[in-house]
Motif scaffolding. Sequence first.
Motif, short mmCIF file in Angstrom:
data_model
loop_
_atom_site.label_atom_id
_atom_site.label_comp_id
_atom_site.label_asym_id
_atom_site.label_seq_id
_atom_site.Cartn_x
_atom_site.Cartn_y
_atom_site.Cartn_z
N THR A 1 143.40 -74.00 -19.06
CA THR A 1 142.73 -74.19 -17.77
C THR A 1 142.69 -75.68 -17.48
OG1 THR A 1 140.51 -74.43 -18.69
CG2 THR A 1 141.26 -72.17 -18.20
N THR A 2 142.39 -76.03 -16.27
CA THR A 2 142.29 -77.44 -15.89
C THR A 2 141.26 -78.16 -16.74
OG1 THR A 2 142.93 -76.89 -13.62
CG2 THR A 2 141.87 -79.02 -13.97
N SER A 3 140.12 -77.52 -16.95
CA SER A 3 139.06 -78.11 -17.76
C SER A 3 139.51 -78.31 -19.21
CB SER A 3 137.81 -77.22 -17.72
OG SER A 3 136.85 -77.68 -18.63
N GLN A 4 140.18 -77.31 -19.76
CA GLN A 4 140.67 -77.43 -21.14
C GLN A 4 141.72 -78.53 -21.26
OE1 GLN A 4 141.91 -73.34 -21.39
NE2 GLN A 4 140.12 -72.75 -22.62
N GLN A 5 142.63 -78.60 -20.26
CA GLN A 5 143.66 -79.63 -20.28
C GLN A 5 143.04 -81.02 -20.20
OE1 GLN A 5 147.12 -79.25 -20.78
NE2 GLN A 5 146.83 -81.42 -21.12
N GLN A 6 142.00 -81.17 -19.38
CA GLN A 6 141.32 -82.46 -19.27
C GLN A 6 140.67 -82.85 -20.59
OE1 GLN A 6 138.74 -81.67 -15.92
NE2 GLN A 6 140.24 -82.45 -14.44
N THR B 1 143.46 -83.78 -23.04
CA THR B 1 144.03 -85.08 -22.69
C THR B 1 143.11 -86.21 -23.12
OG1 THR B 1 145.25 -84.11 -20.83
CG2 THR B 1 144.88 -86.49 -20.77
#
Length: 105
Positions: free
Chosen positions: A4-9, A12
């Motif tokens: 998800t976007t949150s997990q990728q952030q 990163t």
Amino acid sequence: MGLTTSQQQRLTSQLGQLELLAGELEGQPESLLALLRQLEQLHRSVQDGAFRSSLPSDRSQLFRLLESMERSGGWPYIPRPQLRSYLDQLQAQQAPPPAATAAGL
């Protein structure tokens, strides 16, 4: 399906912290080796734990996953240098040339 976007952030950010740490350790091979060993241990833990238990048991689903892995870059792997090849290279650099050895020099 990926992160998800949150997990990728989060990932990163954490990877960025590890890169900063690696930069701080530049010139300290033993410390960098310890970092690499811990990263490899994490890789194995995820691979042998959560990833393996998440693999599909259905053949067709497993086949689709393998196809997807091939399209996206293959099996995740952290290569590590072969210590033996480094030692062989060092020995080759320190050995006298073959002509000098044969001449008894």
